[in-house]
Design a protein around this motif. Structure first.
Motif, PDB file in Angstrom:
ATOM      1  N   ASP A  20       0.843  -1.128   0.222  1.00  0.00           N
ATOM      2  CA  ASP A  20       0.556  -0.023   0.316  1.00  0.00           C
ATOM      3  C   ASP A  20       0.706   0.995  -0.053  1.00  0.00           C
ATOM      4  N   HIS A  21      -0.181   2.344  -0.072  1.00  0.00           N
ATOM      5  CA  HIS A  21       0.754   3.678  -0.216  1.00  0.00           C
ATOM      6  C   HIS A  21       1.901   3.990   1.368  1.00  0.00           C
ATOM      7  N   ALA A  22       1.979   3.599   2.068  1.00  0.00           N
ATOM      8  CA  ALA A  22       2.444   3.412   3.249  1.00  0.00           C
ATOM      9  C   ALA A  22       3.529   2.285   3.388  1.00  0.00           C
ATOM     10  N   ALA A  23       4.101   1.273   2.802  1.00  0.00           N
ATOM     11  CA  ALA A  23       4.631   0.703   2.383  1.00  0.00           C
ATOM     12  C   ALA A  23       5.383   0.775   1.384  1.00  0.00           C
ATOM     13  N   CYS A  24       5.249   1.596   0.216  1.00  0.00           N
ATOM     14  CA  CYS A  24       5.895   1.958  -0.859  1.00  0.00           C
ATOM     15  C   CYS A  24       5.129   3.015  -1.954  1.00  0.00           C
ATOM     16  N   ASP A  25       6.249   4.219  -1.938  1.00  0.00           N
ATOM     17  CA  ASP A  25       5.814   5.887  -2.179  1.00  0.00           C
ATOM     18  C   ASP A  25       6.002   5.511  -3.587  1.00  0.00           C
ATOM     19  N   VAL A  26       5.231   5.640  -3.968  1.00  0.00           N
ATOM     20  CA  VAL A  26       5.997   5.822  -6.283  1.00  0.00           C
ATOM     21  C   VAL A  26       6.337   7.560  -5.917  1.00  0.00           C
ATOM     22  N   ASN A  46       0.663  -1.577 -11.617  1.00  0.00           N
ATOM     23  CA  ASN A  46       0.812  -0.004 -10.267  1.00  0.00           C
ATOM     24  C   ASN A  46      -0.407  -0.068 -10.592  1.00  0.00           C
ATOM     25  N   CYS A  47      -1.411   0.034  -9.350  1.00  0.00           N
ATOM     26  CA  CYS A  47      -2.149   0.156  -9.276  1.00  0.00           C
ATOM     27  C   CYS A  47      -2.770   1.861  -8.643  1.00  0.00           C
ATOM     28  N   ALA A  48      -1.259   2.115  -8.090  1.00  0.00           N
ATOM     29  CA  ALA A  48      -0.783   3.303  -7.237  1.00  0.00           C
ATOM     30  C   ALA A  48      -1.384   4.932  -8.043  1.00  0.00           C
ATOM     31  N   ALA A  49      -2.550   5.647  -7.003  1.00  0.00           N
ATOM     32  CA  ALA A  49      -3.206   6.737  -8.445  1.00  0.00           C
ATOM     33  C   ALA A  49      -3.098   7.778  -7.560  1.00  0.00           C
ATOM     34  N   TYR A  50      -3.039   9.168  -7.551  1.00  0.00           N
ATOM     35  CA  TYR A  50      -3.687  10.315  -7.354  1.00  0.00           C
ATOM     36  C   TYR A  50      -5.286   9.928  -7.987  1.00  0.00           C
ATOM     37  N   TYR A  87       0.526  -1.240 -16.414  1.00  0.00           N
ATOM     38  CA  TYR A  87       0.370   0.281 -15.886  1.00  0.00           C
ATOM     39  C   TYR A  87      -1.390   0.636 -15.666  1.00  0.00           C
ATOM     40  N   ILE A  88      -1.999   0.686 -14.977  1.00  0.00           N
ATOM     41  CA  ILE A  88      -3.372   0.730 -14.514  1.00  0.00           C
ATOM     42  C   ILE A  88      -3.451   2.236 -15.449  1.00  0.00           C
ATOM     43  N   SER A  89      -4.145   2.470 -16.469  1.00  0.00           N
ATOM     44  CA  SER A  89      -4.623   3.624 -16.956  1.00  0.00           C
ATOM     45  C   SER A  89      -6.257   4.265 -17.038  1.00  0.00           C
ATOM     46  N   THR A  90      -6.371   5.035 -17.872  1.00  0.00           N
ATOM     47  CA  THR A  90      -7.822   5.912 -17.782  1.00  0.00           C
ATOM     48  C   THR A  90      -8.484   5.908 -19.077  1.00  0.00           C
ATOM     49  N   ASP A  91     -10.180   5.939 -19.547  1.00  0.00           N
ATOM     50  CA  ASP A  91     -10.749   6.709 -20.728  1.00  0.00           C
ATOM     51  C   ASP A  91     -10.216   8.435 -20.371  1.00  0.00           C
ATOM     52  N   TYR A  92      -9.923   9.122 -19.311  1.00  0.00           N
ATOM     53  CA  TYR A  92      -9.965   9.987 -19.104  1.00  0.00           C
ATOM     54  C   TYR A  92      -8.769  10.823 -19.757  1.00  0.00           C
ATOM     55  N   ILE A 113      -6.250  17.465 -15.500  1.00  0.00           N
ATOM     56  CA  ILE A 113      -4.918  17.290 -14.771  1.00  0.00           C
ATOM     57  C   ILE A 113      -4.826  15.536 -14.943  1.00  0.00           C
ATOM     58  N   TYR A 114      -6.480  14.478 -13.914  1.00  0.00           N
ATOM     59  CA  TYR A 114      -6.317  14.010 -13.680  1.00  0.00           C
ATOM     60  C   TYR A 114      -5.823  13.066 -15.108  1.00  0.00           C
ATOM     61  N   GLY A 115      -6.105  13.064 -16.112  1.00  0.00           N
ATOM     62  CA  GLY A 115      -6.193  12.461 -17.223  1.00  0.00           C
ATOM     63  C   GLY A 115      -4.694  13.208 -18.269  1.00  0.00           C
ATOM     64  N   SER A 141     -11.941   2.414 -16.858  1.00  0.00           N
ATOM     65  CA  SER A 141     -13.363   3.327 -16.976  1.00  0.00           C
ATOM     66  C   SER A 141     -14.352   3.164 -16.033  1.00  0.00           C
ATOM     67  N   TRP A 142     -14.624   3.954 -15.233  1.00  0.00           N
ATOM     68  CA  TRP A 142     -16.298   4.424 -14.371  1.00  0.00           C
ATOM     69  C   TRP A 142     -16.088   3.001 -13.481  1.00  0.00           C
ATOM     70  N   LEU A 143     -14.912   2.966 -12.202  1.00  0.00           N
ATOM     71  CA  LEU A 143     -14.739   1.650 -11.920  1.00  0.00           C
ATOM     72  C   LEU A 143     -15.874   1.477 -10.106  1.00  0.00           C
ATOM     73  N   TYR A 144     -16.252   0.685  -9.904  1.00  0.00           N
ATOM     74  CA  TYR A 144     -16.850   0.741  -8.835  1.00  0.00           C
ATOM     75  C   TYR A 144     -16.348  -0.801  -8.455  1.00  0.00           C
TER      76      TYR A 144
HETATM   77  N1  LIG Z   1     -11.352   4.743  -9.917  1.00  0.00           N
HETATM   78  C1  LIG Z   1     -12.101   4.631 -11.808  1.00  0.00           C
HETATM   79  O1  LIG Z   1     -13.523   4.592 -11.689  1.00  0.00           O
HETATM   80  C2  LIG Z   1     -11.058   4.713 -11.984  1.00  0.00           C
HETATM   81  C3  LIG Z   1     -10.966   4.656 -14.166  1.00  0.00           C
HETATM   82  C4  LIG Z   1     -10.316   3.996 -14.765  1.00  0.00           C
HETATM   83  C5  LIG Z   1      -9.151   4.052 -14.393  1.00  0.00           C
HETATM   84  N2  LIG Z   1      -8.020   4.430 -12.782  1.00  0.00           N
HETATM   85  C6  LIG Z   1      -7.474   3.853 -12.706  1.00  0.00           C
HETATM   86  O2  LIG Z   1      -7.539   2.424 -11.581  1.00  0.00           O
HETATM   87  C7  LIG Z   1      -6.104   2.522 -11.332  1.00  0.00           C
HETATM   88  C8  LIG Z   1      -7.371   2.142  -9.153  1.00  0.00           C
HETATM   89  O3  LIG Z   1      -7.640   3.276  -8.891  1.00  0.00           O
HETATM   90  P1  LIG Z   1      -8.819   3.175  -7.628  1.00  0.00           P
HETATM   91  O4  LIG Z   1     -10.439   3.489  -8.903  1.00  0.00           O
HETATM   92  O5  LIG Z   1      -8.815   1.695  -7.301  1.00  0.00           O
HETATM   93  O6  LIG Z   1      -7.938   4.204  -6.570  1.00  0.00           O
HETATM   94  P2  LIG Z   1      -8.004   4.189  -5.566  1.00  0.00           P
HETATM   95  O7  LIG Z   1      -8.894   2.921  -4.281  1.00  0.00           O
HETATM   96  O8  LIG Z   1      -7.578   5.244  -4.464  1.00  0.00           O
HETATM   97  O9  LIG Z   1      -6.319   3.536  -5.158  1.00  0.00           O
HETATM   98  C9  LIG Z   1      -5.221   4.022  -5.640  1.00  0.00           C
HETATM   99  C10 LIG Z   1      -4.241   3.358  -4.263  1.00  0.00           C
HETATM  100  O10 LIG Z   1      -2.762   4.098  -4.921  1.00  0.00           O
HETATM  101  C11 LIG Z   1      -2.527   4.499  -3.259  1.00  0.00           C
HETATM  102  N3  LIG Z   1      -1.584   6.124  -3.423  1.00  0.00           N
HETATM  103  C12 LIG Z   1      -2.079   7.518  -3.704  1.00  0.00           C
HETATM  104  N4  LIG Z   1      -0.409   7.605  -3.365  1.00  0.00           N
HETATM  105  C13 LIG Z   1       0.318   6.393  -3.959  1.00  0.00           C
HETATM  106  C14 LIG Z   1       2.240   6.833  -3.421  1.00  0.00           C
HETATM  107  N5  LIG Z   1       2.784   8.557  -3.774  1.00  0.00           N
HETATM  108  N6  LIG Z   1       2.568   5.824  -3.955  1.00  0.00           N
HETATM  109  C15 LIG Z   1       1.870   4.263  -3.490  1.00  0.00           C
HETATM  110  N7  LIG Z   1       0.409   4.723  -3.618  1.00  0.00           N
HETATM  111  C16 LIG Z   1       0.079   5.710  -3.774  1.00  0.00           C
HETATM  112  C17 LIG Z   1      -3.584   4.689  -2.261  1.00  0.00           C
HETATM  113  O11 LIG Z   1      -2.969   5.686  -1.343  1.00  0.00           O
HETATM  114  P3  LIG Z   1      -3.893   6.627  -0.265  1.00  0.00           P
HETATM  115  O12 LIG Z   1      -4.870   6.175  -0.453  1.00  0.00           O
HETATM  116  O13 LIG Z   1      -3.548   6.376   0.734  1.00  0.00           O
HETATM  117  O14 LIG Z   1      -2.716   7.842  -0.392  1.00  0.00           O
HETATM  118  C18 LIG Z   1      -4.332   4.225  -2.555  1.00  0.00           C
HETATM  119  O15 LIG Z   1      -4.558   3.107  -1.863  1.00  0.00           O
HETATM  120  C19 LIG Z   1      -5.565   3.859 -10.511  1.00  0.00           C
HETATM  121  O16 LIG Z   1      -4.294   4.030 -11.572  1.00  0.00           O
HETATM  122  C20 LIG Z   1      -6.648   5.033 -11.276  1.00  0.00           C
HETATM  123  O17 LIG Z   1      -6.320   6.135 -12.017  1.00  0.00           O
HETATM  124  C21 LIG Z   1      -9.760   4.474 -11.908  1.00  0.00           C
END
Ligand SMILES: NC(=O)c1ccc[n+]([C@@H]2O[C@H](COP(=O)([O-])OP(=O)(O)OC[C@H]3O[C@@H](n4cnc5c(N)ncnc54)[C@H](OP(=O)(O)O)[C@@H]3O)[C@@H](O)[C@H]2O)c1
Length: 279
Positions: A20-26, A46-50, A87-92, A113-115, A141-144
């Motif tokens: 998780d984020h605490a264990a590995c800050d990308v 790589n699922c890590a993302a802001y 690398y997990i990316s997005t429709d945005y 900016i996200y896109g 896209s549009w994950l749940y």
């Molecule tokens: N959600 C959507 O609708 C959607 C749609 C298309 C693509 N995606 C992509 O799918 C992937 C997974 O998304 P998700 O919805 O599962 O998001 P999520 O629940 O927010 O998961 C992202 C994870 O990344 C961690 N993270 C943030 N900053 C980090 C850093 N500096 N180093 C390491 N880890 C960090 C977050 O930890 P903290 O919360 O503790 O910071 C969180 O655990 C992402 O790449 C996202 O861009 C999502």
């Protein structure tokens, strides 16, 4: 949200280290290298993302540090060990101007900016000198999913808090994409791990809908369904723009000989059943 479902699915077949984020800050290049050298992965997903789309608009520095430069750190550290990266990316990454599904080779043009930061993350994953030619970018896209509050849970909560008399919800009618269940995406990522696919692949539940249609399908699950009326994106005054149309076509998945994901309505029903059982 995606990471936890993915770990559960991958663990059935592979040895998995979940960080998780605490264990590995990308965004900390040295830390990423240290951890990879210790664990010597063969594949890194790589699922890590802001992933807060409006948050990225307010804090672009963080968006690019995590989504873009962080992706580069992960890819370069993996390459040192001969590991592949997904690398997990997005429709945005698309601007939303099309009216038929975006395929993997369609031109990108992010409007937030996200896109932009995720598109740069794709590029950083591949690298500038072909170093990342074996890596795979998976756009979705549009994950749940069950591991985080999401649109489905918000609609259910809003519907249940409506007054008895004249209950009514509103959801955005002028954004169209593919809602995708993290469990189905995780299963397909696991199948992709067993191929040598590289480049870009789109992975979404099939079909398409607006947020309003999705919300209507969610409330139909309730014993007392609530009507869902239309609202329009511009009325919400949110900081980040979203593409009006960002349906992803999964042509590449078909070329790889992999089955498409189930239709979004089928996926949603399965998700709603599962969360009811778990409650
Ligand atoms: N959600 C959507 O609708 C959607 C749609 C298309 C693509 N995606 C992509 O799918 C992937 C997974 O998304 P998700 O919805 O599962 O998001 P999520 O629940 O927010 O998961 C992202 C994870 O990344 C961690 N993270 C943030 N900053 C980090 C850093 N500096 N180093 C390491 N880890 C960090 C977050 O930890 P903290 O919360 O503790 O910071 C969180 O655990 C992402 O790449 C996202 O861009 C999502």
């Amino acid at each position: 949200m995606l990471g936890q479902d993915l770990v559960a699915v991958l663990q059935a077949k592979h040895e998995v280290l979940a960080l998780d984020h605490a264990a590995c800050d990308v965004s900390d290049e040295a830390a990423v290298r240290r951890i990879f050298c210790e664990w010597r992965p063969k594949l890194v997903v790589n699922c890590a993302a802001y992933a807060d789309v409006d948050g990225c608009e307010r804090d672009p520095e963080r968006a690019f540090a995590v989504n873009a430069r962080g992706a580069g750190h992960v890819a370069r550290a993996a390459e040192q060990l001969g590991a592949r990266v997904f690398y997990i990316s997005t429709d945005y990454v698309f601007n939303g101007g099309k009216r038929e599904p975006y395929q993997e080779d369609d031109p990108t043009g992010p409007i937030s900016i996200y896109g932009q930061s995720k598109l740069e993350g794709e590029q950083q994953t591949f690298g500038s000198d072909g170093a990342g030619a074996r890596h795979l970018v998976i756009r979705t896209s549009w994950l749940y999913g069950i591991h985080r509050p999401n649109f489905v849970e918000k609609v259910l909560a809003d519907a249940q808090s409506q007054p008895q008399l004249n209950p009514k919800l509103e959801a955005v009618a002028d954004q169209i994409s593919c809602p995708t269940w993290t469990l189905h995406l995780s299963q397909k990522i696991t199948e992709l791990a067993e191929t040598s696919a590289c480049g870009i692949v789109h992975v979404v539940n099939t079909g398409q809908c607006s947020r309003q249609e999705m919300a209507q399908a969610i409330v139909e699950w309730l014993p007392r369904p609530v009507p869902v009326g239309p609202t329009y994106w511009a009325k919400l005054n949110r900081p980040a723009r979203r593409p009006a149309y960002s349906v992803l076509g999964c042509r590449r998945l078909e070329q790889l000989g992999l089955e498409p994901l189930p239709h979004w309505r089928e996926a949603l029903e399965e998700y709603l059943e599962l969360r009811t059982i778990r409650q």
